[in-house]
Motif scaffolding. Structure first.
Motif, PDB file in Angstrom:
ATOM      1  N   ALA A   1       0.836  -1.202   0.000  1.00 35.29           N
ATOM      2  CA  ALA A   1       0.000   0.000   0.000  1.00 35.29           C
ATOM      3  C   ALA A   1       0.870   1.252   0.000  1.00 35.29           C
ATOM      4  O   ALA A   1       0.599   2.196   0.739  1.00 35.29           O
ATOM      5  CB  ALA A   1      -0.908  -0.015   1.224  1.00 35.29           C
ATOM      6  N   GLY A   2       1.927   1.230  -0.797  1.00 42.92           N
ATOM      7  CA  GLY A   2       2.862   2.356  -0.756  1.00 42.92           C
ATOM      8  C   GLY A   2       3.368   2.531   0.663  1.00 42.92           C
ATOM      9  O   GLY A   2       3.570   3.644   1.138  1.00 42.92           O
ATOM     10  N   MET A   3       3.536   1.419   1.364  1.00 48.74           N
ATOM     11  CA  MET A   3       3.831   1.479   2.797  1.00 48.74           C
ATOM     12  C   MET A   3       5.327   1.587   3.074  1.00 48.74           C
ATOM     13  O   MET A   3       6.123   0.835   2.524  1.00 48.74           O
ATOM     14  CB  MET A   3       3.250   0.260   3.518  1.00 48.74           C
ATOM     15  CG  MET A   3       3.436   0.338   5.027  1.00 48.74           C
ATOM     16  SD  MET A   3       2.708  -1.055   5.891  1.00 48.74           S
ATOM     17  CE  MET A   3       1.056  -0.435   6.193  1.00 48.74           C
ATOM     18  N   THR A   4       5.657   2.513   3.944  1.00 46.10           N
ATOM     19  CA  THR A   4       7.053   2.759   4.303  1.00 46.10           C
ATOM     20  C   THR A   4       7.461   1.869   5.473  1.00 46.10           C
ATOM     21  O   THR A   4       6.726   1.774   6.460  1.00 46.10           O
ATOM     22  CB  THR A   4       7.220   4.241   4.693  1.00 46.10           C
ATOM     23  OG1 THR A   4       6.646   5.041   3.653  1.00 46.10           O
ATOM     24  CG2 THR A   4       8.681   4.599   4.880  1.00 46.10           C
TER      25      THR A   4
ATOM     26  N   ASP B   1      10.850   5.031  -4.179  1.00 46.20           N
ATOM     27  CA  ASP B   1      11.127   6.074  -3.185  1.00 46.20           C
ATOM     28  C   ASP B   1      10.140   7.237  -3.300  1.00 46.20           C
ATOM     29  O   ASP B   1       9.520   7.414  -4.345  1.00 46.20           O
ATOM     30  CB  ASP B   1      12.557   6.581  -3.350  1.00 46.20           C
ATOM     31  CG  ASP B   1      13.242   6.599  -1.994  1.00 46.20           C
ATOM     32  OD1 ASP B   1      12.524   6.802  -0.983  1.00 46.20           O
ATOM     33  OD2 ASP B   1      14.459   6.408  -1.936  1.00 46.20           O
ATOM     34  N   ALA B   2      10.020   8.002  -2.252  1.00 44.02           N
ATOM     35  CA  ALA B   2       9.047   9.100  -2.263  1.00 44.02           C
ATOM     36  C   ALA B   2       9.467  10.213  -1.312  1.00 44.02           C
ATOM     37  O   ALA B   2      10.309  10.006  -0.442  1.00 44.02           O
ATOM     38  CB  ALA B   2       7.687   8.570  -1.849  1.00 44.02           C
TER      39      ALA B   2
ATOM     40  N   GLU C   1       2.295  12.340   0.113  1.00 41.67           N
ATOM     41  CA  GLU C   1       3.460  11.931  -0.671  1.00 41.67           C
ATOM     42  C   GLU C   1       3.467  12.562  -2.073  1.00 41.67           C
ATOM     43  O   GLU C   1       2.414  12.702  -2.684  1.00 41.67           O
ATOM     44  CB  GLU C   1       3.369  10.411  -0.799  1.00 41.67           C
ATOM     45  CG  GLU C   1       4.661   9.698  -0.794  1.00 41.67           C
ATOM     46  CD  GLU C   1       4.417   8.209  -0.536  1.00 41.67           C
ATOM     47  OE1 GLU C   1       3.913   7.843   0.554  1.00 41.67           O
ATOM     48  OE2 GLU C   1       4.723   7.422  -1.428  1.00 41.67           O
ATOM     49  N   ASP C   2       4.673  12.886  -2.573  1.00 38.66           N
ATOM     50  CA  ASP C   2       4.785  13.629  -3.842  1.00 38.66           C
ATOM     51  C   ASP C   2       4.041  13.009  -5.028  1.00 38.66           C
ATOM     52  O   ASP C   2       3.247  13.681  -5.696  1.00 38.66           O
ATOM     53  CB  ASP C   2       6.258  13.885  -4.205  1.00 38.66           C
ATOM     54  CG  ASP C   2       7.136  12.639  -4.145  1.00 38.66           C
ATOM     55  OD1 ASP C   2       6.617  11.545  -3.829  1.00 38.66           O
ATOM     56  OD2 ASP C   2       8.349  12.757  -4.411  1.00 38.66           O
ATOM     57  N   THR C   3       4.276  11.728  -5.270  1.00 34.99           N
ATOM     58  CA  THR C   3       3.681  11.116  -6.466  1.00 34.99           C
ATOM     59  C   THR C   3       2.151  11.083  -6.377  1.00 34.99           C
ATOM     60  O   THR C   3       1.463  11.166  -7.385  1.00 34.99           O
ATOM     61  CB  THR C   3       4.195   9.674  -6.630  1.00 34.99           C
ATOM     62  OG1 THR C   3       4.155   9.051  -5.364  1.00 34.99           O
ATOM     63  CG2 THR C   3       5.594   9.651  -7.166  1.00 34.99           C
TER      64      THR C   3
ATOM     65  N   GLY D   1      13.402  11.112   8.412  1.00 32.10           N
ATOM     66  CA  GLY D   1      13.127   9.706   8.715  1.00 32.10           C
ATOM     67  C   GLY D   1      12.986   8.871   7.462  1.00 32.10           C
ATOM     68  O   GLY D   1      13.435   9.258   6.381  1.00 32.10           O
ATOM     69  N   GLU D   2      12.312   7.745   7.596  1.00 33.68           N
ATOM     70  CA  GLU D   2      12.209   6.784   6.504  1.00 33.68           C
ATOM     71  C   GLU D   2      11.330   7.318   5.393  1.00 33.68           C
ATOM     72  O   GLU D   2      10.434   8.123   5.619  1.00 33.68           O
ATOM     73  CB  GLU D   2      11.598   5.462   6.973  1.00 33.68           C
ATOM     74  CG  GLU D   2      12.284   4.782   8.104  1.00 33.68           C
ATOM     75  CD  GLU D   2      12.107   5.509   9.425  1.00 33.68           C
ATOM     76  OE1 GLU D   2      11.091   6.192   9.613  1.00 33.68           O
ATOM     77  OE2 GLU D   2      13.018   5.396  10.261  1.00 33.68           O
TER      78      GLU D   2
END
Ligand code: ARG
Length: 264
Positions: free
Chosen positions: A111-114, A131-132, A199-201, A222-223
């Motif tokens: 899920a676009g999860m960091t 990356d984001a 998030e940018d995208t 951070g991450e």
């Protein structure tokens, strides 16, 4: 036991076996890293992917087909194909995804999860596949370019996201956590929120679709980036990492990045 008693007993046994069969087939969507692998020949192995389909281009609901589509879904299907799994996608709130995995409702989360240290306590992540950076989304002309400038402002974030942590850590914002990104966008448009951290995208897409909005990228703290989450000690992490690497090497990943992030 009289005839009726026997009949009742027989019926309850039948009922129990029907129930058992139903339960077995329900479990067919193997919640435990492909236990179906040992299933009958020809039987399809299924992995359930938990996601929050409010995050284009990672995942979104295609209004025409009502299906969940996106970068993450394409990657998951590609990996599933290589490893011999059919992927079924389940749409949940972002905040509930890891809990759904802990309680075996989904096999993995994409899920676009960091991968944050906090999340790593209860889940194991693959390598990062994209990356984001964070951005501040506001009404056009507001011009907020840093978290400091948002002091005292009402700032929307997705509940349970790293953006929520970033906003909370800033210390001086009025943080408003909401379940799904479109709700946050709506609240900015209506003026009930001053800004959001997104998030940018993902911000790019929502801003393109709403010409009364703008976004400004802020420095990473951070991450960052996205990885796929599995239950701790899942053997699938290595298999998924192997395919992710193959995708990077073969150009498949670039092809999907182009398809989803460079369209329009
Ligand atoms: N990358 C951020 C995080 O891990 C946000 C991800 C939100 N994903 C979604 N599908 N809504 O916290």
């Amino acid at each position: 036991m009289g005839g009726l008693g026997k009949m009742k007993k027989w019926m309850s046994i039948t009922l129990v076996s029907i129930l058992a069969a139903a339960m077995l087939s329900a479990c067919g969507s193997d919640k435990n890293e492909g236990n179906n692998a040992g299933g009958a020949a020809g039987e399809e192995k299924v992995l359930i992917m938990g996601t929050s389909a409010d995050y284009p281009p990672y995942e979104d609901i295609d209004v025409a087909t009502n299906e969940i589509v996106g970068f993450d879904v394409d990657i998951a299907n590609y990996i599933g194909d290589k490893l011999g799994y059919k992927i079924e996608v389940q749409n949940l709130d972002f905040d509930g995804l890891l809990a759904a995995m802990s309680s075996d409702k989904v096999d993995f989360v994409m899920a676009g999860m960091t991968p944050t240290p906090e999340r790593k306590k209860n889940a194991e992540f693959t390598d990062i596949y994209f990356d984001a950076k964070n951005t501040i989304v506001t009404k056009k002309g507001s011009g907020f370019k840093s978290l400091e400038e948002l002091a005292g402002k009402k700032v929307g974030v997705q509940l349970g996201s790293i953006q929520e942590s970033a906003a909370t850590d800033a210390g001086n914002l009025e943080v408003v956590p909401l379940g799904k990104i479109p709700e946050i966008i709506q609240e900015i448009k209506s003026g009930r929120l001053d800004a959001a951290i997104i998030e940018d995208t993902v911000a790019t897409g929502y801003v393109a679709a709403n010409d009364d909005l703008e976004f400004n990228t802020i420095p990473n703290e951070g991450e960052s980036g996205s990885a796929i989450a599995f239950p701790k000690d899942s053997k699938l992490v290595k298999d998924f990492n192997d395919v992710l690497k193959e995708m990077k090497d073969s150009g498949k990943m670039d092809e999907l990045v182009k398809k989803w992030f460079e369209k329009k």
